[in-house]
Write a protein that holds these residues in place. Structure first.
Motif: not given
Lengths: 618, 425
Positions: A60-64, A74-76, A81-83, A88-90
């Motif tokens: 569901x999510x991805x925290x990079x 990758x985050x961009x 791709x999945x708005x 989330x980018x930390x």
């Protein structure tokens, strides 16, 4: 909720406290089709693997984190791709002082607020405290810290970038003790978090009491941010000296270090460079792209490394003599060594026995390469009774059977006369009649010394790989490097060039010696070089000059490979490409030294395998 | 005969045995080149570019002659501060380019790789590392790098520090802007200043720094004005000159000569005719050794580079009254830093200013921040209806680029652009 994460600086405990279901992504993919399209082929393989895993998974999510340029992109790409997903980018600071921790705490607050909005679930500080306290308690109760090795096993440390799971499987199979693992998320989480954290109890208590000055509790996040940043630094951090300090403090009982680097992730090659420069421990550099296809490559290199560590540990100098337990009989022995025991798997009844005298001991060595399968039959005195070579073609089993028949016929023997067979080369594990297998690194070392006892450095260029091997005075492998998966500068490359020039592969060398003009072939990629050759043909360049250019290009690559093992004379070149006088001359010119080439350079590995078989038979 | 190549071979011939001699030959070569540029440069080259070219080479040659005031930096480092301490800043990217200009990149890159440095590392970095390792470059007084934009910086400068005992300062630049992030950087700039004061025995003259920032603002105004005119007028250039422009926009920004150079460009362009060439907007570095691109783009009569993103990576005026805050902001808000959407937005804006016929993104070997976003920029350009070409190559290592491939792609792209022009007419 299931949230992927990749980096050790990720606040995994916070994600857990907020019910985000953190799962570390350890890609094991077979292709980068999506990633190459959506990003670029030259991105770090791990990042590409994460993209493939995420796209094809049920996250569901991805925290990079901003751990590297590839992950930022990758985050961009994934956000685009999945708005609708929680991506989330930390921003992890590269420094670790109080200011950096304060800044990172702000990032954590941002994450909390974004997650609250996404899930509708409120952040409970008590929950985070409970998780952290429990984790610290568990860590405190764990005895030892870093276990030392058990008797009889070798002990390695792993540094570098995140490793493929197949490496751990291979080490496990080889009964290797991993003393520490400093790769990205390699360290056990509790240990990673709390070992550098000073006084965890005070950290947790102070955080719960708050700062007092503003009347409001500062909360746990600033302290947690400091703990996260206080982990052993990775190579993206501004100050990474603690990694070297760690190695100093934990090198007791350590036999060697594996430095894993990921294709297109360059940071850890600097760590390798430093370790190599300091020359303080036996080192294996292993580069992979983390795909499932790396398994064979990992196996060969790790196996050879472990062989050399065992040899060093035993002080026998007979590193090639180890039977690493790949054969059907010895695999069950569980000792990893079949030395001194006859190979019953070969149904040796009626076969020659060692008490029958050295000349009656007859062994076979098979080197199953990608292009050719080479074999040798040798007697107990080390005399070669038969040697030969067949094309590997499509099947390892068929070609090994064919070479066996050919050798037996040549020597006038039957299978029952062969006391033991050892296999080496890429296909070594798949040869059914071999009683054991040894890597081609060790076998080339053994074989080279058989032909010339003074050899210190070996350059082996085979059909699809090339390697440089450095020996010590005793003939033990002290260092080796191999080219990567691509066929640049190998026999396959030469075959392609010969095809393009429309000459027989055997003619390429002699033709090139007639060259009169220097022609540059700049590319080492087979495909690109082919198009370069075509354009040189179009420019009416002579075949001899083009062939010479091809050979010089290979020599450049080969000498660069040699330079990575601190080469010293005497030099020997082995493998099928050593039959090409043009390559040999070009390498000699670049190296400013002579290469020793034996009469049949392609059987050196097989001779080494036969010598290993002899050791075991004796 | 290729003079640079022959000269490079002469340098290489003594590199192994006597690296100091090789280094002195490199410096002599640069002085000779600056002399050549000043007196015998191509007649097609505009006067302002002749001045730029001369200064860019001369200053590096002079700087390398005086290691006791030499600072190695990366291209985004705050040169404005360093120069206040009398240090001359030479970027490791520029050095790598110059060494490639001497055709030395093959041996230097091979040398770096032989040390164990990854073949996939950016060749600017590998070339620099190989050169340092071989002993042909002088040891500087200090190294200063930022963490922004390129992963290679931290490790390359750490190598410099670790291997050659060069004191290096790393400025950690956060990914996105916030007042806290700005203060985080300001604090580090203060630490850098304190270290420089200690090292040089000089105290930072804040007024001088402010004046540098004012000059920087004026320089950029001239440049923006130039670009607006460039949208309609010709102004002959080459791939190499576009790279030299980075000396003006980055490495020496804030210096007198840069303001003069941009003012000259802004005035000189008025004397050039209205442009009818195909106009390209260039993303990322220009691969100056690439034969096909040189043939088409160096003083190209049919096609020209009308602008590039590198010179426009931060266009906001700096608040000279608060110089440290302004410099911190400049680094954090650089279009290459932060989410890629920032860069994509900026490129959209630049494309609207420069009005090119097409956009080329050159994916330089090893540069992930740029290559990784190529797909996203392509999407944006599609929306703007501007054709875009992505080229893969290596701006430093000639062995790593396939001219045949570049030629096919570039010529096909030109065909598209010509057709587009024809349709519009």
């Amino acid at each position: 909720m299931k949230t992927g994460y990749v980096c050790k600086y990720t606040p995994v405990e916070l994600l857990e406290a907020m019910g985000a279901g953190p799962v570390r992504i350890d890609p094991e993919v077979t292709n980068f089709n999506e990633a190459d399209t959506r990003m670029h082929p030259n991105m770090c393989s791990y990042t590409k693997g994460v993209l493939e895993t995420y796209v094809n998974g049920d996250y569901d999510g991805l925290v990079l984190t901003t751990c590297c340029d590839s992950v930022r992109r990758l985050c961009d790409v994934l956000k685009d791709l999945y708005p609708g997903k929680f991506i989330f980018l930390l921003d992890v600071p590269r420094k670790t002082d109080g200011h950096a921790a304060a800044l990172y705490a702000g990032q954590l607050r941002g994450l909390v607020s974004a997650l609250e909005t996404y899930t509708g679930r409120k952040y409970e500080e008590g929950e985070l405290r409970r998780i952290l306290s429990a984790q610290w308690k568990a860590e405190e109760d764990t005895p030892g810290g870093y276990e030392t090795q058990q008797q009889g096993t070798v002990s390695v440390g792993i540094v570098g970038a995140r490793c493929p799971r197949s490496l751990y499987r291979e080490l496990d199979r080889k009964d290797v003790h991993v003393q520490f693992d400093l790769t990205c998320t390699g360290m056990e989480r509790g240990q990673s978090l709390w070992q550098g954290a000073g006084r965890p109890e005070e950290i947790l208590r102070a955080a719960s009491e708050g700062c007092g000055a503003c009347g409001e509790a500062e909360g746990l996040l600033p302290a947690y941010a400091a703990v996260l940043l206080g982990q052993l630094p990775c190579m993206r951090m501004a100050d990474s000296r603690a990694r070297a300090d760690f190695l100093d403090a934990h090198s007791s009982g350590l036999d060697g270090v594996i430095c894993h680097t990921v294709k297109f992730c360059d940071s850890y090659s600097f760590e390798y460079e430093k370790l190599r420069r300091e020359n303080r421990i036996q080192l294996l550099k292993l580069e992979t792209d983390l795909t499932a296809q790396c398994e064979g490559q990992i196996s060969t290199r790790v196996e050879a490394f472990i062989e050399s560590l065992h040899a060093q540990k035993d002080g026998t100098g007979e590193n090639g003599g180890e039977d690493t337990g790949r054969g059907p009989a010895s695999a069950e022995s569980g000792t990893g060594s079949a030395r001194g025991s006859a190979d019953t798997a070969q149904g040796g009844t009626g076969a020659a026995r060692k008490e029958n005298g050295m000349d009656r001991i007859i062994v076979m060595g098979i080197d199953s390469g990608s292009t050719s399968t080479n074999g040798v039959i040798m007697d107990g005195t080390g005399r070669i009774l038969a040697a030969g070579s067949v094309r590997t073609g499509a099947g390892t089993i068929d070609s090994s059977a064919a070479i066996r028949e050919q050798l037996l016929q040549e020597a006038g023997l039957t299978q029952a006369d062969i006391l033991r067979t050892v296999a080496t080369g890429y296909g070594r594990a798949a040869i059914p009649f071999a009683g054991g297998s040894v890597t081609e690194i060790s076998c080339h070392a053994r074989g080279a010394r058989y032909f010339d006892p003074h050899v210190m450095t070996i350059l082996d260029i085979g059909g699809q790989d090339s390697k440089a091997i450095r020996l010590n005075e005793k003939g033990e492998v002290t260092d080796f490097v191999m080219n990567d998966k691509c066929a640049a500068g190998t026999g396959r490359f030469l075959e392609a060039m010969a095809r393009t020039l429309e000459v027989e592969i055997g003619e390429l060398g002699p033709i090139s010696l007639q060259s009169t003009e220097e022609v540059e072939i700049s590319s080492m990629c087979t495909v690109f070089a082919e198009s370069e050759v075509i354009s040189l043909i179009a420019q009416n360049k002579k075949k001899a000059d083009i062939a010479h250019g091809v050979h010089r290009a290979i020599a450049g690559k080969a000498v660069a490979l040699l330079n990575r093992v601190d080469p010293a004379p005497a030099y020997m070149m082995t493998g099928g490409v050593a039959r090409n006088p043009g390559v040999v001359k070009a390498v000699e010119e670049k190296l400013h030294a002579e290469l020793f080439i034996c009469e049949q350079p392609d059987i050196v590995g097989a001779v080494g395998a036969a010598l290993c078989a002899l050791d075991a038979a004796k | 005969m290729n003079i640079a190549k022959t000269y490079g071979s002469w340098v290489k011939s003594c590199m192994e045995k006597d690296p100091e001699k090789a280094g002195s030959r490199i410096r002599r070569g640069l002085h000779l080149e600056s002399f050549r540029v000043r007196h015998f440069s191509d007649k097609r080259m505009p006067k302002a570019y002749r001045y730029l070219n001369y200064m860019a080479i001369r200053l590096v040659a002079d700087a390398l002659d005086k290691p006791d005031t030499l600072a190695y930096i990366n291209i985004f480092a705050p040169v404005e501060i360093l120069e206040c301490f009398g240090l001359t800043c030479v970027s490791m990217e520029a050095l790598a380019s110059y060494l490639s200009g001497f055709y030395m990149e093959d041996v230097l890159i091979d040398r770096a790789e032989a040390l164990g440095i990854a073949p996939t590392l950016c060749t600017y970095h590998k070339n620099f590392i190989g050169a340092m390792d071989s002993g042909i470059l002088p040891k500087p007084e200090i190294g200063v790098t930022t963490t922004m934009v390129c992963d290679g910086n931290v490790n390359t400068f750490r190598y410099l520090q670790d291997r050659f005992d060069v004191p290096c300062c790393v400025l950690d630049i956060p990914h996105s802007y916030s007042p806290e992030a700005e203060q985080y950087v300001v604090r580090q700039l203060r630490e850098l200043i304190a270290a420089l004061e200690k090292k040089t025995g000089r105290t930072l003259d804040m007024e001088e720094l402010k004046e540098r920032l004012r000059r920087e603002n004026r320089s950029k105004e001239y440049y923006m004005d130039f670009l607006r005119k460039r949208a309609v007028r010709s102004y002959p250039n080459t791939l190499t000159l576009m790279l030299f422009q980075l000396f003006a926009s980055h490495l020496d920004i804030g210096m007198d000569w840069v303001e003069k150079c941009f003012r000259m460009m802004d005035e000189e362009i008025d004397t050039y005719p209205v442009s009818d060439e195909l106009r390209l907007f260039w993303i990322h570095v220009e691969p100056y050794p690439e034969p096909t691109l040189r043939a088409y783009l160096n003083y190209g009569e049919e096609v020209t580079i009308a602008g590039g993103d590198f010179d426009l990576d931060y266009t906001e005026p700096l608040d000279a009254e608060h110089p440290l805050e302004a410099l911190a902001r400049k680094m954090i808000c650089n279009i290459y830093n932060g989410d890629f959407s920032r860069k994509a937005d900026a490129i959209e804006k630049m494309v609207q200013t420069c009005k090119p016929d097409g956009v080329v993104e050159y994916c330089h070997w090893g540069c992930r921040q740029s290559a990784g976003g190529a797909g996203l920029i392509r999407e944006r350009m599609k929306k703007l209806n501007v054709p875009m070409l992505v080229l893969d190559g290596d701006a430093i290592d000639r062995r790593n680029t396939q001219d045949g491939q570049i030629r096919t792609r570039f010529e096909a792209f030109l065909e598209v652009l010509r057709q587009q022009r024809k349709d519009a007419e």
